[in-house]
Design a protein around this motif. Structure first.
Motif, short mmCIF file in Angstrom:
data_model
loop_
_atom_site.label_atom_id
_atom_site.label_comp_id
_atom_site.label_asym_id
_atom_site.label_seq_id
_atom_site.Cartn_x
_atom_site.Cartn_y
_atom_site.Cartn_z
N THR A 287 54.71 133.56 86.89
CA THR A 287 55.58 134.62 86.38
C THR A 287 56.89 134.59 87.14
N GLN B 265 58.94 139.57 86.40
CA GLN B 265 58.01 140.62 86.02
C GLN B 265 58.69 141.54 85.01
N SER C 232 60.59 139.98 80.46
CA SER C 232 59.80 139.20 81.40
C SER C 232 59.83 137.74 80.99
#
Length: 393
Positions: free
Chosen positions: A34, A37, A27
């Protein structure tokens, strides 16, 4: 700034037996954002693998974590049996080719390709350089400078310079994005030929669906930092598991319907218009029973279109819808129609220009029909526009 990762010296590369890439729990985050993921992914040794997705989906970040140009927030990167997670780029058995080829303008093609070998202290480079130039079919241009080559030729030089270091994995980040359409299609075939000949693992990042389907053995469709679906190009195209994949990989007509019953192995569907449609239960991405809402999908090229006056000629057992043409675009190999139907306001139909019917023009009443086996089903709770320009806007 364009960077070129360099294959490691022989001892380090030798520790990575095989060219498979294994990402475990990988990640990447920056602050509250983000980019990727946590994901698990295995790229088989010797395959041509594509990471496909729109801008910002995380595909390039994933590639850069394999290359060592980005440090993962979590997870591990393995190349063969080598844990490369903490290794700097120059100690990983990979090379990276970027969209901007980063060729040395003051060196001729021969010396550009020889650069990696000379940097590693290898004195005798002639045989290897000549073999690599032969592979990319540029031996006759060895003494030209980069500015004397076309974009496609420069791209092949960049690939040769990367491959001469004998990496276990070649990483390609949008390598054809700077080329015009005709040259890009030519280079797609060239890259596939080169990968087949050298037999090493290619990991290719692209936003171009046709490019991925032309070259890759396996495609991972990425969306919002996750892998939406993974599989062979034909399987992803014929059996999408989400509206994003159905819309992003090619074009799909998605028709809102309700399961009204069954017939053999088919689900029967009712909608706003008259009649019913049939869809194989086995082609539903999620199990559906009577009363469930579904999205029935059909690709535009699988639909036949006839003028309403010829409706009697439609064979029995076909799915059929009536409608009116609202737009027709001649694009050479086919004519693309947009049809307004009670079931769906804008159905796309691609009809090959074999025997064109002059009556099929905007305003004409038509019948659309197709083999029920070509229909796939998706969960109606999803965003019907996911993966389209409308959803991204």
């Amino acid at each position: 700034m364009t960077q070129q990762t360099t294959a490691p010296a022989e001892p380090t590369a030798a520790t990575a037996s095989g060219g498979a890439v294994t990402l475990t729990g990988i990640s990447k985050t920056w602050g509250d954002f983000t980019a990727v993921q946590p994901l698990d992914l295995t790229i088989p040794e010797g395959s041509f693998f594509a990471l496909l997705g729109a801008s910002g989906c995380g595909k390039t970040t994933t590639l850069r974590m394999i290359a060592g140009l980005e440090e993962p927030t979590s997870g591990t990167v393995r190349i063969g049996d080598l844990d490369a997670t903490q290794l700097p780029p120059h100690k990983r058995p990979v090379n990276t080719v970027f969209q901007n080829y980063a060729l040395f303008p003051h060196l001729d093609i021969y010396e550009n390709v020889a650069f990696g070998l000379r940097r590693r202290g290898i004195k005798s480079v002639k045989k290897q350089v000549e073999e690599m130039l032969e592979l990319v079919e540029l031996g006759h241009l060895a003494r030209r400078k980069p500015h004397q080559l076309s974009g496609g030729q420069q791209q092949r030089v960049a690939v040769a310079r990367a491959l001469i270091n004998r990496p276990k994995v070649l990483l390609l980040d949008e390598p054809l994005g700077a080329l015009d359409l005709k040259l890009r299609r030519q280079m797609q075939l060239e890259l596939k030929r080169i990968q087949t000949e050298v037999g090493i693992t290619f990991v290719h990042v692209t936003h171009d669906q046709e490019e991925a389907m032309t070259m890759a053995d396996t495609i991972a469709v990425m969306n919002a930092g996750r892998i939406e679906q993974l599989g062979a190009p034909a399987d992803l195209y014929e059996n999408p598991v989400s509206t994003f994949v159905a819309n992003f990989l090619g074009q799909s007509n998605l028709i809102e319907a309700t399961v009204s019953g069954t017939s053999g192995g088919d689900l029967l569907l009712s909608g706003i218009g008259e009649g019913s449609l049939a869809m194989p239960a086995a082609r539903c991405a999620a199990p559906a029973t009577s009363g469930d809402k579904v999205l029935a999908g059909i690709r535009p090229e699988k639909i036949s279109i006839v003028h309403a006056d010829d409706a009697a000629e439609v064979p029995d057992g076909r799915n059929r819808l009536t409608g009116r043409i609202v737009d027709a675009s001649f694009i050479g190999v086919s004519t693309q129609y947009v049809v307004n139907s009670p079931w769906c306001p804008e159905l796309a139909v691609f009809s090959q220009n074999v025997e064109r019917d002059s009556r099929l023009a905007p305003g004409a009443e038509v019948v659309l029909h197709w083999n029920p086996a070509h229909t796939f089903g998706l969960d109606a709770a999803q965003d019907i526009d996911a993966g389209t320009g409308e959803a991204a806007a």
